[in-house]
Scaffold this active site. Structure first.
Site, PDB file in Angstrom:
ATOM      1  N   HIS A  66      35.954  53.760  39.423  1.00 39.47           N
ATOM      2  CA  HIS A  66      37.585  53.969  38.923  1.00 39.47           C
ATOM      3  C   HIS A  66      37.910  54.086  40.164  1.00 39.47           C
ATOM      4  CE1 HIS A  66      36.554  55.333  34.871  1.00 39.47           C
ATOM      5  NE2 HIS A  66      36.700  54.307  34.546  1.00 39.47           N
ATOM      6  N   HIS A  67      37.063  53.994  41.712  1.00 37.00           N
ATOM      7  CA  HIS A  67      37.263  54.059  42.796  1.00 37.00           C
ATOM      8  C   HIS A  67      39.323  53.991  43.315  1.00 37.00           C
ATOM      9  CE1 HIS A  67      36.487  49.935  43.862  1.00 37.00           C
ATOM     10  NE2 HIS A  67      37.718  50.326  45.362  1.00 37.00           N
ATOM     11  N   LYS A 108      35.418  44.425  32.934  1.00 37.53           N
ATOM     12  CA  LYS A 108      34.993  42.943  32.107  1.00 37.53           C
ATOM     13  C   LYS A 108      35.300  43.216  30.792  1.00 37.53           C
ATOM     14  CE  LYS A 108      34.458  39.195  33.371  1.00 37.53           C
ATOM     15  NZ  LYS A 108      34.984  38.366  34.363  1.00 37.53           N
ATOM     16  N   SER A 364      46.348  37.592  39.775  1.00 39.46           N
ATOM     17  CA  SER A 364      46.456  38.414  38.720  1.00 39.46           C
ATOM     18  C   SER A 364      47.364  39.385  39.727  1.00 39.46           C
ATOM     19  CB  SER A 364      45.651  38.831  37.965  1.00 39.46           C
ATOM     20  OG  SER A 364      44.552  37.952  37.389  1.00 39.46           O
TER      21      SER A 364
HETATM   22  N1  GLU Z   1      37.839  36.244  34.980  1.00 36.73           N
HETATM   23  C1  GLU Z   1      38.408  36.686  36.825  1.00 36.73           C
HETATM   24  C2  GLU Z   1      37.313  36.867  37.500  1.00 36.73           C
HETATM   25  O1  GLU Z   1      36.398  36.704  36.426  1.00 36.73           O
HETATM   26  C3  GLU Z   1      40.475  36.554  36.721  1.00 36.73           C
HETATM   27  C4  GLU Z   1      39.819  38.356  36.576  1.00 36.73           C
HETATM   28  C5  GLU Z   1      41.439  38.690  36.619  1.00 36.73           C
HETATM   29  O2  GLU Z   1      42.504  37.863  36.691  1.00 36.73           O
HETATM   30  O3  GLU Z   1      41.577  39.660  36.247  1.00 36.73           O
HETATM   31  O4  GLU Z   1      37.297  36.985  37.998  1.00 36.73           O
END
Ligand code: GLU
Length: 473
Positions: A66-67, A108, A364
């Site tokens: 959470h930094h 994740k 992203s």
């Molecule tokens: N799943 C991708 C990764 O491992 C993309 C993660 C994202 O775009 O938030 O980097």
């Protein structure tokens, strides 16, 4: 041989690489422990109707750090998903974001299912229910935690997540930023689909342009003519293979979960993908030799090996047989620590995941910014730039008395579209990050490999953020 047989889990192997690098940083033990730890682990079990039965689905979301907020990272659908794996992948996201200067903490998610065993309708139910569970605990939101695609998921799943989130949080003005990797029609950004594969290409191309590094492994600088092997013809592997092919490299072997094909003359990845769509497999591609075992492909001689599938595919069992001079980790964690050690000793250049596959999260970030700003990239400047370029050209033509060719005119006049800006932002990010990581190696004669250098880079940035947060008085 699996990773467990090497006596450490995936998360432990990430910790091991972290510890190896931490000695080259100035942070005290407390800060290092905080950087390493997973801040929050959410395990969910929920029931979903599948046909005539009720199935209990196991799923996770791990927020490693959470930094910086929001947390960021993909969601994978695979029957290999477990808490340790999601923790490891969330940790890698923190370091990855730090290396490419994307201001997010790592996270994740994973759902323990094999998507091939479910209909689209069942997958939609599972995805929507998972999203609702995240909403319940405030584990998703544009300022909190922003999922994205990963192994086994794509645009379709991201749309379901968005739609579920928006219906549970109506009227949230920045709601579109709750997830990335969306289709363009749903607030996605152009260039996100190919971003990870293109980032892999940009990162390796920049490395291949460094004369000294190529000399170390006996290669000439440049991409043209280099032999490449790619494992995985999913989104990342296919795009990486395609860009290498287009740049004049020879993609001599493609490896999938159900087989591998070889042709010393090289494949056109588009033709192989077309064949795979028609027949369901790359096996028996016309003119190619099928390999006996798919993993045999990892051991063939080549200049660049790109594992772009799952973790731990190169381990102590097969690492001694790997003949590649450069390994580009497009997947997360494709080498176990033992394999890493063996291949480093052999002098192979290993380009680590947390740098090389960061193109996905970089774009992203661009998508998230687009969602928060509520405007498409290029919308404001494109026409202005085009008018200006046309004007400059006509002034030059008047002054010189010469005419620019139609082809040149079109090229010079062009104002940047969204995809142009995304690609250039990605290219700049990958180049800058490669040199930041390399500079760590140049600065310290004790740091011999790129993975350690990448960890040093990441630890320093996350450590500085924690220090500035003032939580260690
Ligand atoms: N799943 C991708 C990764 O491992 C993309 C993660 C994202 O775009 O938030 O980097």
């Amino acid at each position: 041989m699996s990773q467990e047989q090497e006596n450490y889990s995936f998360f432990q192997s990430v910790e091991r690489s972290f510890d190896k690098a931490a000695v080259f940083t100035k942070w005290d033990k407390g800060i290092l422990e905080q950087i390493k730890a997973c801040n929050a682990v959410y395990r969910i079990k929920f029931p979903v109707r599948v046909g005539d039965t009720i199935e209990v689905i196991e799923a996770y979301r791990v927020q490693h750090s959470h930094h910086k907020l929001p947390c960021k990272g993909g969601i994978r659908f695979s029957d290999e998903v477990n808490q340790d794996e999601v923790m490891a992948l969330a940790s890698l996201m923190t370091y990855k974001c730090a290396i490419v200067n994307v201001p997010f903490g790592g996270a994740k998610g994973g759902i323990k299912i094999n998507p091939r065993n479910y209909t689209p309708y069942q997958l939609e139910n599972i995805t929507r229910r998972y999203t609702a569970e995240l909403v319940k605990k405030n584990f998703i939101g544009p300022g909190v935690d922003v999922p994205a695609p990963d192994y086994g998921t794509g645009e379709r799943e991201m749309s379901w997540i968005l739609d579920t989130y928006m219906s549970l949080r109506p009227g949230e003005v920045d709601g579109y930023g709750c997830v990335t990797g969306k289709p363009v029609s749903q607030g996605g950004v152009r260039g996100r689909t190919e971003a990870t594969g293109l980032g892999v290409f940009y990162g390796l191309r920049e490395l291949c342009n460094i004369k000294e590094d190529m000399a170390r492994v006996g290669l000439e600088p440049g991409i043209e003519g280099k032999t490449v092997i790619v494992q995985g013809m999913g989104n990342v592997g296919y795009h990486a293979a395609k860009y290498f092919h287009e740049a004049g490299a020879k993609v001599i072997c493609l490896i999938e979960w159900d087989g591998a094909i070889y042709n010393e003359k090289g494949f056109n990845p588009d033709e192989v993908l077309k064949f795979k769509k028609e027949t369901g497999s790359i096996v028996n591609f016309p003119g190619a030799q099928n390999l006996k075992k798919n993993t045999d492909g990892l051991e063939l001689a080549c200049d660049i090996l790109i594992p772009a599938a799952l973790e731990s595919v190169i381990h102590k069992g097969n690492a001694p047989n790997v003949k590649a001079k450069i390994i580009g980790e497009a997947a997360n964690g494709p080498l176990t620590p033992d394999a890493d050690e063996i291949l480093n000793k052999k002098g192979v250049i290993i380009v680590p995941d947390m740098f090389l596959n960061a193109g996905g999260v970089t774009v992203s970030y661009f998508e998230w910014l687009k969602n928060l700003s509520h405007v498409r990239y290029g919308r404001l400047g494109k026409r202005f730039d085009e008018n200006m370029n046309i004007h400059i050209m006509s002034v030059i033509e008047d002054l010189t008395g010469k005419k620019v060719s139609e082809k040149e005119r079109k090229f010079i006049a062009h104002g940047a579209d969204e995809v142009d800006l995304v690609y250039s932002g990605l290219e700049e990010t990958m180049h800058a990050a490669l040199h930041e990581v390399r500079d760590v190696m140049v600065a310290s004669s004790d740091v011999h490999d790129m993975r350690t250098a990448a960890y040093v880079c990441a630890i320093n940035k996350v450590g500085a953020a924690y220090e500035q947060l003032g939580i260690f008085p």
